[in-house]
Design an enzyme around this catalytic site. Structure first.
Site: not given
Length: 189
Positions: A68, A80, A97, A101, A147
């Site tokens: 992040r 999320a 999601e 993910e 990701e």
């Protein structure tokens, strides 16, 4: 206070404009009447989001770790994503999601908690769901950008709650979701 709850309030908006149009969300500036005067506030106008506390039959919660940039950390998070598909219900977004993910699905879903992430700075509300009855998804998803190198771990719910309380995990949505699940007695807690 038996009915302790937040109260909706809609002041008169004198003027409002988008001061920055972003790829995912915008920044607005609103002038509104409040009390005896007017106030100007800038904030992120957010689409909203969902997150999933996925717990397996052994009482372990699914965590993902990804980079992040604003905090310069690879933090631990719950799966999320944004409510960025027009008309998509939060539950369907959460199911999507989780598959995108973590490449898993869940048989049982229930709302866990909803929260405003930073009410003084953005309009984001995030809906957290509890997912159980876990199984592999039929499709494995390709991931890009942050990701692309997601790390996935299944960790006992109590250990994650301990890490949150000790300050070793600071992601707000992870903290709220894990502590809410633990409070509900999920995973033998």
């Amino acid at each position: 206070m038996p009915d302790l709850q937040d109260e909706p309030f809609s002041p008169e908006i004198v003027s409002g404009e988008i001061v920055y149009r972003g790829a995912v969300w915008d920044v607005r500036s609103d002038r509104f009447r409040y009390g005896d005067g007017e106030i100007v506030r800038q904030y992120v106008d957010h689409t909203g989001a969902v997150a999933v506390v996925a717990v397996d039959d052994d009482g372990r919660v699914l965590l993902i770790q990804q980079y992040r940039h604003p905090i310069r950390h690879r933090d631990w998070e719950l799966p999320a994503g944004l409510l960025d598909i027009e008309g998509e219900e939060p539950l369907l977004a959460a199911q999507r999601e989780l598959a995108e993910e973590a490449d898993i699905t869940a048989e049982h879903w229930e709302p866990l908690v909803s929260t405003y992430t930073t009410p003084g700075g953005n309009s984001e509300i995030i809906h957290l769901f509890l997912a159980t009855g876990i199984s592999p998804a039929a499709t494995v998803h390709d991931r890009t950008d942050e990701e692309a190198d997601i790390r996935v771990e299944w960790v006992p719910l109590g250990e994650v709650a301990d890490a949150v309380m000790a300050g070793r995990m600071r992601n707000a949505i992870l903290s709220i979701g894990v502590l809410a699940a633990e409070r509900r007695g999920v995973g033998g807690a």
